[in-house]
Design an enzyme around this catalytic site. Structure first.
Site, PDB file in Angstrom:
ATOM      1  N   ASP A 130     -34.083  25.565   4.283  1.00 58.37           N
ATOM      2  CA  ASP A 130     -33.745  24.780   3.099  1.00 58.37           C
ATOM      3  C   ASP A 130     -34.816  23.873   2.948  1.00 58.37           C
ATOM      4  O   ASP A 130     -35.568  23.467   3.958  1.00 58.37           O
ATOM      5  CB  ASP A 130     -32.110  24.147   2.990  1.00 58.37           C
ATOM      6  CG  ASP A 130     -31.836  24.022   1.585  1.00 58.37           C
ATOM      7  OD1 ASP A 130     -32.403  24.012   0.573  1.00 58.37           O
ATOM      8  OD2 ASP A 130     -30.606  24.129   1.450  1.00 58.37           O
ATOM      9  N   GLU A 190     -20.339  17.868 -11.382  1.00 57.23           N
ATOM     10  CA  GLU A 190     -20.188  18.402 -10.167  1.00 57.23           C
ATOM     11  C   GLU A 190     -21.338  19.371  -9.910  1.00 57.23           C
ATOM     12  O   GLU A 190     -21.943  20.095 -10.726  1.00 57.23           O
ATOM     13  CB  GLU A 190     -19.004  19.289 -10.046  1.00 57.23           C
ATOM     14  CG  GLU A 190     -18.734  20.305 -11.035  1.00 57.23           C
ATOM     15  CD  GLU A 190     -17.521  21.408 -10.755  1.00 57.23           C
ATOM     16  OE1 GLU A 190     -16.923  21.106  -9.647  1.00 57.23           O
ATOM     17  OE2 GLU A 190     -17.349  22.274 -11.684  1.00 57.23           O
TER      18      GLU A 190
END
Length: 895
Positions: free
Chosen positions: A435, A646
């Site tokens: 990542d 969110e």
């Protein structure tokens, strides 16, 4: 550089120069001729013909400042070169010695630039061509028109470190095999790697891999996204967010969606590569960092919207369908699939990457240094099975390591995960990518090693092949210091480059069928229709006392209330593309009625309250909405959450939200207050909840006649919602997550134990159970049959039963099959999903459902033997319409 907020959230951009890609023909660092000089600012990038390219710069006007210093020659006229920007000659016969007034003196060339978006015209790039000697460059600075520095990079930032020996290309005798399509892929890959210098090899381990023009190797960025449509690459078909696709419980449909996404990906890539000599920048490549198959262990996690829910079996099955659809492989059991295992095609249509491996589901605000410590059985029974399915059944091409650590070792430097499990046990043969920024975090946040270069070596040795960022640049120096050998770099590089060979990127386009897909296949009418079908199938009817479907003939005025009603961002979720013609829910309702029906709209209230001072306009907004509602025949309230509240590691200054996650799962207070006021009008209220995960709404469940769960439904979401509201589509979506009644029902968010989490282990009463979803018709289940009630390890259970549509409407039923151990010697889940099928049944008609369930599916992890075992004894199959709506049961035994 003004980076997109989503990218900032993704990686924090701790590495300041991650965006720079270097294009070199003959890379070499100029020799430092001045005695005693050690300042790296005076080391030049040089080459006979090279391009410095900066991807992901937003469209606009800038001032580029190119810096030069002559460190090699001591007289004017010894070095001259040209500089080109967008086919325009901006400097000819530039003599840095003469322009600067001598050696070792800086000279700056200021160039105004007008930049279009990368996907239109390519990255912002300057080409340097040597006329006499090599061209050189010492620094590159980009400024806004206001004078602010967007970024500043030196030559030493642009290349992996090392000396001339690291940059010297090897001499390889014999024919060039890597360009020969008739050669085996592994032979071609090894031949290509053998022709690279150490510095070139290391540069190819960046996600933004530069071209090597002397070899004819195009540039390529491995970072592309297609979670629910090709993302961040301009116009594309946008399907429902992943959690909504999971709510379809329709694996063949997910396979079709992924295949469609791959078609659009190829269309975009083919056009770009044809216009840019085979090069490919970020977001127009064919290696997609999708799907996200982490479990939603807790609904507070903001990235739950990107997943397929809380169950490892459902997630695994949908992941396999998506991966095979994207990569161009047959769906298991479909026509053309091999009876035992799908045969790998010669070329992949696109390449999937299952993420984030492994054990990652928040908290977002601390994810980059978080250490997850799940119990051993939870690790093997909840957090790993879907990844194993992605590898063994989906043949996924890549895996992305997580930011988090597992039991003290960061995921991207974890040999247990990346080598022992992934390669040695599961047989994974693709590449692993970190990542973004995760390699640096091994040093900076997890503090496992003392130096950044040690983090790079640790990750590479553990099995992380490709670095998102430039942290692997340190590997050049690491090889020369003996910290890692070049063979280890070769192994990872061969895995990474194999992806491009499998995609056919080095073969004649005429021999690669997917290379013929034209740009007209992007955002086609058929694709938009598929987005509508998927959105319809994703909608879950949570509650209905008979109000729905609405009867147009009886409604003269509709009040549409709510901040999500006319919101395009809500439709799209995160990791999204740009739809050409999005339909908001308000638009969909307007289109669904005739001109005889009046539609009135008001936002009513914000989705959530900001922290700090109250909003003085809130009372009047609520009052206005109520006034509009009073004269309506029906009130449609469109609320819930939003991807602006969110999501992935995001700053949110609202009550109940923190860092992308939620601190409480209840519907935010302003919305409950508005719903109560609307209900008090005496008019029927339909609540359309849009969210990326479960929302507790106890008041609404107790008092409102109808509730729809619409998720983030994609470009056609408004039309799909309207179709369900008015009965043009019969809802059949099912919840892929448990809807809990209260935050108080949840364990601590940071606790990775599965105890009292998800339908398999939750001890309380849910608001809506996993698998729940209503219909406008009714279904009955006939007596089930087993091929045998006595099975052995290695057998397959053959289950069949009949479902009849006893109602007055055609509809879909989602048959769900669970199992439980009757008398296990160890604690077991209350029940676990082991099979499902979505079937369409006309009114008053029946359908035969047949499922095959391998006995291996009934395994659990034995902590003493350290392996999966299938326990002998009695088991029960539970068949029904939801985890709490079991219609029939069957006993069987494993011998």
């Amino acid at each position: 550089m003004q980076l997109p907020a989503s990218l900032i959230r993704r990686s924090l951009w701790a590495f300041a120069f991650v965006a720079l890609i270097l294009f070199l023909t003959h890379p070499a660092l100029a020799k430092e001729t001045l005695k005693g000089r050690t300042d790296p600012s005076y080391r030049n990038l040089s080459g006979t013909n090279f391009t410095v390219s900066v991807p992901n710069v937003e469209a606009g006007r800038y001032l580029a400042v190119l810096g030069f210093v002559e460190t090699e020659f001591t007289n004017a006229g010894q070095r001259t070169f040209d500089i080109i920007y967008r086919q325009q000659l901006i400097a000819t016969n530039l003599d840095v010695f003469a322009a600067a007034g001598g050696a070792d003196k800086l000279f700056f060339l200021k160039v105004p630039v007008q930049h279009a978006a990368d996907i239109e015209g390519g990255p912002l790039a300057f080409k340097f061509i040597g006329r006499k000697g090599d061209a050189i460059l010492n620094s590159l600075e980009l400024k806004s028109l206001s004078g602010a520095t967007i970024f500043y990079l030196k030559a030493t930032d642009m290349m992996p470190g090392g000396n001339d020996a690291a940059a010297k290309p090897p001499t390889v005798p014999g024919p060039v095999l890597w360009k020969d399509p008739t050669q085996p892929a592994d032979v071609r890959v090894k031949d290509l790697v053998s022709r690279m210098s150490l510095a070139e090899k290391v540069a190819q381990l960046r996600n933004g891999a530069p071209p090597i023009w002397r070899l004819g190797l195009p540039g390529y960025d491995y970072w592309s996204e297609c979670l629910h449509g090709v993302a961040r690459a301009g116009t594309a078909t946008v399907f429902p967010q992943a959690i909504g696709m999971a709510a379809t419980w329709d694996a063949p449909l997910i396979h079709q969606v992924a295949d469609t996404i791959a078609t659009e990906a190829r269309a975009k890539h083919n056009q770009y590569a044809q216009l840019h000599d085979g090069d490919s920048v970020r977001y127009v490549g064919l290696t997609f960092w999708t799907p996200n198959i982490n479990l939603v262990r807790d609904p507070r996690w903001g990235r739950g919207q990107e997943t397929y829910g809380e169950d490892p079996f459902l997630t695994g099955q949908l992941a396999v369908a998506f991966i095979r659809g994207l990569q161009g492989e047959n769906l298991p059991g479909s026509a053309g699939a091999a009876s035992d295992q799908a045969k790998a095609p010669k070329y992949l249509k696109a390449m999937a990457c299952a993420k984030h491996f492994a054990v990652y589901s928040g908290p977002e605000w601390g994810r980059q240094g978080f250490n997850a410590q799940p119990p051993e059985r939870d690790l093997f029974e909840s957090y790993l099975p879907q990844f194993e399915a992605a590898v063994r059944e989906g043949h996924v091409g890549a895996i992305m390591g997580a930011y988090t650590a597992l039991n003290g070792e960061p995921a991207c430097s974890n040999p247990f995960l990346l080598t022992d499990l992934l390669r040695n046990q599961w047989g994974f043969d693709g590449h692993v990518v970190s990542d973004c920024g995760a390699i640096n975090n091994i040093f900076a946040l997890h503090k496992i090693v003392a130096m950044p270069e040690e983090a790079a070596v640790r990750a590479l040795k553990a099995g992380c092949d490709l670095c998102c960022g430039t942290n692997y640049d340190a590997l050049v120096d690491a090889v020369q210091r003996g910290l890692v050998d070049e063979h280890t770099i070769d192994v990872s590089l061969e895995r990474v480059l194999t992806a491009r060979f499998r995609l056919g990127l080095f073969d004649p386009p005429a021999s690669v069928p997917y290379a013929q897909i034209p740009i007209t296949e992007n955002d086609s009418p058929g694709h938009r229709q598929l987005a509508l079908q998927t959105a319809r199938e994703s909608i879950v009817l949570l509650k209905n006392n008979g109000l729905l479907p609405l009867q147009r003939s009886k409604i003269k005025r509709i009040a549409v209330i709510g901040a999500n009603a006319d919101s395009v961002p809500m439709l799209l979720g995160d990791y999204n593309g740009t739809p050409s013609a999005p339909v908001t829910i308000l638009d969909g309702i307007r289109r669904a009625v005739t001109e005889r029906t009046e539609i009135a709209f008001a936002p009513g209230c914000p989705l959530a309250r900001k922290n700090g001072a109250p909003d003085p306009a809130a009372a009047s907004a609520l009052s206005n909405a109520v006034e509009i509602a009073k004269s309506a025949d029906v009130i449609l309230y469109v609320g819930g959450l939003s991807p602006e509240l969110e999501g992935e590691e995001m700053p949110v200054d609202y009550q109940g939200f923190h860092g992308g996650d939620r601190t409480r799962i209840e519907l935010p207070a302003p919305q409950t207050e508005l719903l109560k006021a609307l209900h008090a009008t005496g008019k029927p209220v339909v609540f359309i909840n849009c969210s990326g995960s479960a929302v507790a709404m106890p008041w609404a469940v107790a008092n409102l006649p109808a509730i729809l769960q619409a998720w983030y439904p994609g470009e056609a979401g408004g039309e799909a919602v309207a179709d369900v509201l008015f009965g043009d589509a019969n809802p059949a979506g099912r919840l892929p997550v448990t809807f809990y009644a209260s935050t108080q029902d949840l364990p601590a968010f940071e606790d990775y134990s599965m105890s009292n989490r998800t339908y398999r282990y939750f001890n309380g009463k849910p608001e809506f159970a996993f698998g729940h979803g209503l219909s406008y018709t009714r279904f009955s289940y006939g007596k089930p049959h087993l091929s045998s009630t006595k099975l052995r390890a290695g057998d397959t259970l053959h289950l069949s039963f009949v479902i009849k549509n006893t109602g007055s409407r055609d509809g879909d039923e989602v048959a769900q099959v669970y199992f439980r151990h009757v008398d296990s010697k160890v604690p077991q889940p209350k029940l676990s999903l082991c099979g499902f099928a979505r079937v369409h049944i006309a009114k008053k008609q029946s359908a035969n459902v047949g499922l095959e369930i391998p006995v291996e599916q009934f395994r659990y992890w034995d902590t003493q033997e350290k392996r999966y075992v299938v326990e002998a004894g009695a088991y029960e199959l539970l068949i029904g319409s939801a985890s709490d709506d079991i219609r029939t049961r069957l006993l069987f035994n494993i011998m």
